[in-house]
Scaffold this motif. Structure first.
Motif, PDB file in Angstrom:
ATOM      1  N   GLY A  34       0.782  -1.331  -0.101  1.00 24.42           N
ATOM      2  CA  GLY A  34      -0.052  -0.009  -0.106  1.00 24.42           C
ATOM      3  C   GLY A  34       0.791   1.356  -0.064  1.00 24.42           C
ATOM      4  O   GLY A  34       2.023   1.356  -0.667  1.00 24.42           O
ATOM      5  N   HIS A  35       0.305   2.427   0.541  1.00 23.71           N
ATOM      6  CA  HIS A  35       0.947   3.653   0.764  1.00 23.71           C
ATOM      7  C   HIS A  35       1.880   3.577   2.021  1.00 23.71           C
ATOM      8  O   HIS A  35       1.721   4.026   2.767  1.00 23.71           O
ATOM      9  N   CYS A  36       3.110   3.222   1.486  1.00 21.00           N
ATOM     10  CA  CYS A  36       4.258   3.139   2.625  1.00 21.00           C
ATOM     11  C   CYS A  36       5.457   4.347   2.499  1.00 21.00           C
ATOM     12  O   CYS A  36       6.491   4.114   2.933  1.00 21.00           O
TER      13      CYS A  36
ATOM     14  N   GLY B 266       5.849   6.430  -4.610  1.00 21.09           N
ATOM     15  CA  GLY B 266       7.213   5.987  -4.590  1.00 21.09           C
ATOM     16  C   GLY B 266       8.121   6.533  -5.277  1.00 21.09           C
ATOM     17  O   GLY B 266       7.873   7.006  -6.346  1.00 21.09           O
ATOM     18  N   LYS B 267       9.408   6.844  -4.734  1.00 23.46           N
ATOM     19  CA  LYS B 267      10.535   7.367  -5.387  1.00 23.46           C
ATOM     20  C   LYS B 267      11.672   6.687  -4.859  1.00 23.46           C
ATOM     21  O   LYS B 267      12.251   7.203  -3.832  1.00 23.46           O
ATOM     22  N   LEU B 268      11.999   5.553  -5.679  1.00 18.84           N
ATOM     23  CA  LEU B 268      13.352   4.725  -5.075  1.00 18.84           C
ATOM     24  C   LEU B 268      14.317   5.633  -5.166  1.00 18.84           C
ATOM     25  O   LEU B 268      15.400   5.507  -4.197  1.00 18.84           O
ATOM     26  N   GLN B 269      14.425   6.733  -6.168  1.00 16.98           N
ATOM     27  CA  GLN B 269      15.598   7.590  -6.236  1.00 16.98           C
ATOM     28  C   GLN B 269      15.877   8.268  -5.045  1.00 16.98           C
ATOM     29  O   GLN B 269      17.011   8.747  -4.825  1.00 16.98           O
ATOM     30  N   GLN B 270      14.873   8.768  -4.401  1.00 19.49           N
ATOM     31  CA  GLN B 270      14.898   9.596  -3.146  1.00 19.49           C
ATOM     32  C   GLN B 270      14.814   8.554  -1.720  1.00 19.49           C
ATOM     33  O   GLN B 270      14.564   9.251  -0.497  1.00 19.49           O
ATOM     34  N   ALA B 271      14.776   7.425  -1.879  1.00 23.98           N
ATOM     35  CA  ALA B 271      14.725   6.508  -0.848  1.00 23.98           C
ATOM     36  C   ALA B 271      13.647   6.898   0.210  1.00 23.98           C
ATOM     37  O   ALA B 271      13.808   6.971   1.527  1.00 23.98           O
TER      38      ALA B 271
ATOM     39  N   GLN C  39      12.527   7.642 -14.936  1.00 23.23           N
ATOM     40  CA  GLN C  39      12.120   6.642 -13.915  1.00 23.23           C
ATOM     41  C   GLN C  39      10.888   7.240 -12.972  1.00 23.23           C
ATOM     42  O   GLN C  39      11.200   8.127 -12.135  1.00 23.23           O
ATOM     43  N   PRO C  40       9.733   6.602 -13.177  1.00 25.08           N
ATOM     44  CA  PRO C  40       8.753   7.238 -12.296  1.00 25.08           C
ATOM     45  C   PRO C  40       8.882   6.896 -10.744  1.00 25.08           C
ATOM     46  O   PRO C  40       8.234   7.741 -10.211  1.00 25.08           O
ATOM     47  N   GLY C  41       9.739   5.828 -10.359  1.00 25.35           N
ATOM     48  CA  GLY C  41      10.197   5.795  -8.942  1.00 25.35           C
ATOM     49  C   GLY C  41       9.830   4.404  -8.191  1.00 25.35           C
ATOM     50  O   GLY C  41      10.022   4.203  -7.184  1.00 25.35           O
ATOM     51  N   GLY C  42       9.053   3.519  -9.144  1.00 21.44           N
ATOM     52  CA  GLY C  42       8.857   2.305  -8.653  1.00 21.44           C
ATOM     53  C   GLY C  42       9.743   1.193  -9.216  1.00 21.44           C
ATOM     54  O   GLY C  42      10.662   1.486 -10.138  1.00 21.44           O
ATOM     55  N   PRO C  43       9.564  -0.078  -8.715  1.00 18.28           N
ATOM     56  CA  PRO C  43      10.670  -1.123  -9.118  1.00 18.28           C
ATOM     57  C   PRO C  43      10.014  -1.748 -10.594  1.00 18.28           C
ATOM     58  O   PRO C  43       8.940  -1.621 -10.932  1.00 18.28           O
ATOM     59  N   ALA C  44      11.097  -2.240 -11.392  1.00 13.52           N
ATOM     60  CA  ALA C  44      10.673  -2.743 -12.749  1.00 13.52           C
ATOM     61  C   ALA C  44      10.170  -3.993 -12.546  1.00 13.52           C
ATOM     62  O   ALA C  44      10.604  -4.801 -11.749  1.00 13.52           O
ATOM     63  N   LEU C  45       8.995  -4.316 -13.176  1.00 17.15           N
ATOM     64  CA  LEU C  45       8.435  -5.673 -13.121  1.00 17.15           C
ATOM     65  C   LEU C  45       8.343  -6.042 -14.544  1.00 17.15           C
ATOM     66  O   LEU C  45       7.948  -5.326 -15.709  1.00 17.15           O
TER      67      LEU C  45
ATOM     68  N   LEU D 184      10.078 -12.791  -6.507  1.00 19.87           N
ATOM     69  CA  LEU D 184       9.324 -11.687  -5.751  1.00 19.87           C
ATOM     70  C   LEU D 184       8.221 -10.970  -6.802  1.00 19.87           C
ATOM     71  O   LEU D 184       8.501 -10.487  -7.740  1.00 19.87           O
ATOM     72  N   PHE D 185       6.956 -10.869  -6.236  1.00 17.89           N
ATOM     73  CA  PHE D 185       6.181 -10.157  -7.053  1.00 17.89           C
ATOM     74  C   PHE D 185       5.572  -8.823  -6.212  1.00 17.89           C
ATOM     75  O   PHE D 185       5.658  -8.925  -4.948  1.00 17.89           O
ATOM     76  N   PHE D 186       4.858  -7.878  -6.963  1.00 16.83           N
ATOM     77  CA  PHE D 186       4.308  -6.802  -6.143  1.00 16.83           C
ATOM     78  C   PHE D 186       2.560  -6.724  -6.821  1.00 16.83           C
ATOM     79  O   PHE D 186       2.305  -7.036  -7.994  1.00 16.83           O
ATOM     80  N   TYR D 187       2.016  -5.927  -5.927  1.00 17.42           N
ATOM     81  CA  TYR D 187       0.390  -5.925  -6.202  1.00 17.42           C
ATOM     82  C   TYR D 187       0.233  -4.720  -5.522  1.00 17.42           C
ATOM     83  O   TYR D 187       0.564  -4.226  -4.345  1.00 17.42           O
ATOM     84  N   GLY D 188      -0.634  -3.787  -6.208  1.00 16.26           N
ATOM     85  CA  GLY D 188      -1.060  -2.575  -5.754  1.00 16.26           C
ATOM     86  C   GLY D 188      -0.313  -1.288  -5.867  1.00 16.26           C
ATOM     87  O   GLY D 188       0.159  -1.423  -6.954  1.00 16.26           O
ATOM     88  N   SER D 189      -0.507  -0.489  -5.025  1.00 12.91           N
ATOM     89  CA  SER D 189       0.344   0.741  -4.959  1.00 12.91           C
ATOM     90  C   SER D 189       1.916   0.606  -5.532  1.00 12.91           C
ATOM     91  O   SER D 189       2.496   1.418  -6.046  1.00 12.91           O
ATOM     92  N   PRO D 190       2.787  -0.435  -4.947  1.00 12.70           N
ATOM     93  CA  PRO D 190       4.080  -0.436  -5.238  1.00 12.70           C
ATOM     94  C   PRO D 190       4.182  -0.629  -6.967  1.00 12.70           C
ATOM     95  O   PRO D 190       5.379  -0.393  -7.309  1.00 12.70           O
ATOM     96  N   THR D 191       3.152  -1.068  -7.653  1.00 15.04           N
ATOM     97  CA  THR D 191       3.327  -1.181  -9.171  1.00 15.04           C
ATOM     98  C   THR D 191       3.039   0.206  -9.809  1.00 15.04           C
ATOM     99  O   THR D 191       3.144   0.329 -10.996  1.00 15.04           O
ATOM    100  N   GLU D 192       2.667   1.457  -9.220  1.00 15.54           N
ATOM    101  CA  GLU D 192       2.602   2.599  -9.852  1.00 15.54           C
ATOM    102  C   GLU D 192       3.632   2.884 -10.590  1.00 15.54           C
ATOM    103  O   GLU D 192       4.904   3.164  -9.913  1.00 15.54           O
ATOM    104  N   GLY D 193       3.296   3.506 -11.727  1.00 11.68           N
ATOM    105  CA  GLY D 193       4.585   3.897 -12.616  1.00 11.68           C
ATOM    106  C   GLY D 193       4.786   2.918 -13.714  1.00 11.68           C
ATOM    107  O   GLY D 193       5.122   3.300 -14.914  1.00 11.68           O
ATOM    108  N   VAL D 194       4.770   1.482 -13.369  1.00 10.69           N
ATOM    109  CA  VAL D 194       4.777   0.371 -14.364  1.00 10.69           C
ATOM    110  C   VAL D 194       3.243   0.211 -14.717  1.00 10.69           C
ATOM    111  O   VAL D 194       3.070   0.149 -16.104  1.00 10.69           O
TER     112      VAL D 194
END
Length: 615
Positions: A201-203, A513-518, A541-547, A564-574
């Motif tokens: 979710g929104h973490c 999510g902004k992986l670049q900004q941790a 780079q939108p900020g999420g993980p590549a899937l 390792l799989f993703f579902y929901g908010s962490p997939t935003e950007g993809v």
């Protein structure tokens, strides 16, 4: 009708106790050689994933043992933080109850006895003596009770070969070596799982609003970097000056918690009667344009895209296998055309293109409807003596009451909502050019959401009442900077006109999510361990993980991709727009469940083959 917890029988709301019992019976130890599966994030998406796994196992009649760990930061399994069952009833969902269904109607699990949508559930358990209508609204606590009750029913249908354990704790780090190793924050316990799904979710956290953050030894206690859970705002004293940044759905929750949550009352005539315990709220945002309210949207009572527009989007989606689509050049102009038609067909109550053209041709160019003016309105036309933000909200409420079939502006505002599913098919997995995806994500997304996914009219009426009572002051000037004065323990909020001194500051923006900004520690740890890498679309780079297309993480080049799989908010950007309660939109739970069941079947076949050859 707004359904509240007082309208629902106690038995239907007691599922949380059954869940708490399940938590108390959960153990962390691993027995035998069964497959161990982990789901991090036990809110709605985690619940949906568990249901899909049960469904796949039962449809394939599996008997191989499997152990499932469902992790959640709090005991609020199924409801998650957004739909906690003990939150106040004035915190509402922003869509009709008829749109909420915890079950996948296209692939029903025959083992679960009662698979009710929210409207059916309320009808079965209401004690108000009123039949619920799909166009009604509900409090988020009611929705949470519904989700938990449906989870209770799901657990009763658990496959015999499965063990399910609910673990309360925040997963802080994840590493991988012959399986995933999950460490819980502030606990010495480590869990090892073979397959892992993240539905967190929104973490995420926003960057600090304070310009002088680097000069502070620590963030001040009177700065709320996150608004949720809103009950933590109860520590703010009465009459204190409070700055709230953000004018969306979170702002409404904050405002109601600080007013109605402190004993204030709203009258039927639209007035607010203070309790005397309220603080003084100063509200602003990057644009100072508040979210638009909307009337009930369900069935045929709303604007729907023309078939030719849908067909055009389908053709674009089909072409993404050959070429990327430019959102600004190939999609935005069509949205403008559709919004133009929506506005004038509603105004004139005709779909006759010739009649609409004749009417619009008679108007000066400056007076013709433009989508850009809806997304980015100007306050220049308002009377200097009035508060333009307040006037804007009042005008919106009047239109929202009319509904999308009568209000031209609300019909135009509905276009993005109706187009989202079709555009998602183009956007997903890098279907747009990198630059045009950046423009959509960074420059247009917020405006589209502000106009298309707003709250029910009742909530914005309350905001009007609070402003007229002097509890909320809307800033009309764009703030230039915010600093914290350590000597006075005050926030200095400045713009071109003046400077305000505020005792408290609340960030009411929803972070992405902004992986670049941790901005999410768990994902930063995954990135550091090479288990994920940033999604990149032509260097954007939108900020999420590549899937991949099944939601499986694409790890760093030197590491073999683990399960390792993703579902929901962490997939935003993809993926585009991951509504927290939708079973249909961007369903990554089904391919994840199929992957696990396929693995179990293949493993079982290999064991049989080995045993046969060994005879």
């Amino acid at each position: 009708m707004i359904w509240k917890t007082e309208h629902i029988d106690q038995n239907a709301r007691s599922a949380r106790y059954a869940i708490q019992q399940h938590i108390s019976e959960s153990k962390a130890s691993r027995f035998g050689d069964e497959l161990v599966v982990g789901i991090v994030g036990g809110g709605p998406k985690g619940f949906y994933a568990l249901e899909r796994l049960f469904m796949e196992m039962q449809s394939q009649q599996l008997t191989e043992p499997i152990r499932i760990y469902l992790f959640n930061e709090t005991p609020d399994f199924a409801s998650g933080p957004n739909y906690q069952v003990d939150q106040a009833d004035y915190l509402l969902i922003n869509y009709c109850i008829g749109n909420i269904d915890a079950w996948n109607r296209e692939a029903i699990n025959p083992e679960v006895k009662q698979q009710l949508n929210l409207t059916q559930w309320i009808e079965a358990h209401q004690i108000a003596g009123i039949k619920p209508e799909p166009t009604d609204y509900a409090s988020r606590a009611v929705v949470g009770s519904y989700l938990q009750d449906q989870l209770k029913g799901l657990l009763a249908s658990k496959p015999a070969c499965a063990e399910v354990h609910f673990i309360v704790g925040k997963v802080s780090t994840i590493s991988y070596e012959h399986g995933f190793h999950l460490q819980l924050e502030n606990q010495h316990q480590t869990f090892q799982v073979d397959k892992l799904l993240l539905a967190t979710g929104h973490c995420y956290s926003n960057a600090s609003l304070l310009q002088n953050e680097k000069h502070l030894l620590e963030m001040p206690a009177n700065y709320f970097a996150r608004a949720y859970p809103v009950h933590k705002l109860d520590s703010i004293p009465a009459q204190a000056s409070v700055g709230v940044v953000g004018l969306g759905l979170t702002f409404i929750d904050v405002a109601l918690q600080l007013t109605e949550g402190r004993g204030g009352k709203f009258t039927d005539s639209g007035e607010y009667l203070p309790s005397g315990k309220e603080p003084r709220i100063v509200a602003c945002s990057r644009t100072n344009v508040p979210i638009l309210a909307r009337g009930p949207v369900y069935g045929g009572n709303h604007y729907q895209l023309r078939p030719k527009t849908i067909q055009y989007f389908k053709q674009l989606a089909a072409s993404t296998a050959r070429q990327k689509i430019d959102f600004e050049e190939e999609i935005y102009p069509v949205l403008q055309q559709e919004a133009h038609f929506a506005y004038y067909s509603t105004l004139l109550q005709t779909s006759d293109i010739a009649a609409i053209k004749a009417y619009t041709d008679s108007l000066p160019t400056s007076q013709r409807f433009q989508l850009e003016n809806l997304l980015f309105p100007s306050y220049a036309e308002y009377d200097a003596e009035s508060n333009p933000v307040l006037t804007y909200i009042e005008a919106n409420i009047e239109q929202a009451r009319l509904g999308e079939l009568q209000s031209p502006i609300m019909a135009a505002a509905a276009v993005w909502r109706e187009a989202t599913n079709w555009i998602a098919d183009i956007y997903n997995h890098g279907g747009l050019t990198g630059e045009s995806q950046r423009v959509l994500d960074k420059e247009l997304w917020g405006a589209f959401c502000r106009t298309s996914f707003g709250p029910p009219v009742e909530n914005m009426q309350k905001i009007i009442a609070l402003a007229k009572a002097g509890v909320i002051q809307f800033s009309t000037e764009i703030w230039a900077s915010m600093h914290y004065d350590t000597e006075t323990a005050q926030f200095m909020w400045t713009n071109d006109q003046d400077q305000q001194s505020l005792s408290y500051l609340i960030d009411a923006r929803i972070a992405r999510g902004k992986l670049q900004q941790a901005n999410a520690p768990l994902y930063s740890a995954l990135l550091a361990n090479g288990l994920i890498q940033p999604h990149s679309n032509e260097r954007y780079q939108p900020g999420g993980p590549a899937l991949d297309t099944d939601g499986r993480a694409i790890s760093a080049p030197h590491i073999a991709s683990p399960p390792l799989f993703f579902y929901g908010s962490p997939t935003e950007g993809v993926l585009l727009d991951n509504d927290s309660l939708s079973r249909k939109r961007n369903d990554m739970a089904t391919p994840w469940a199929k992957h696990i069941v396929h693995y179990l079947i293949q493993t079982h076949k290999e064991i049989i083959h080995e045993n046969y050859n060994g005879r």
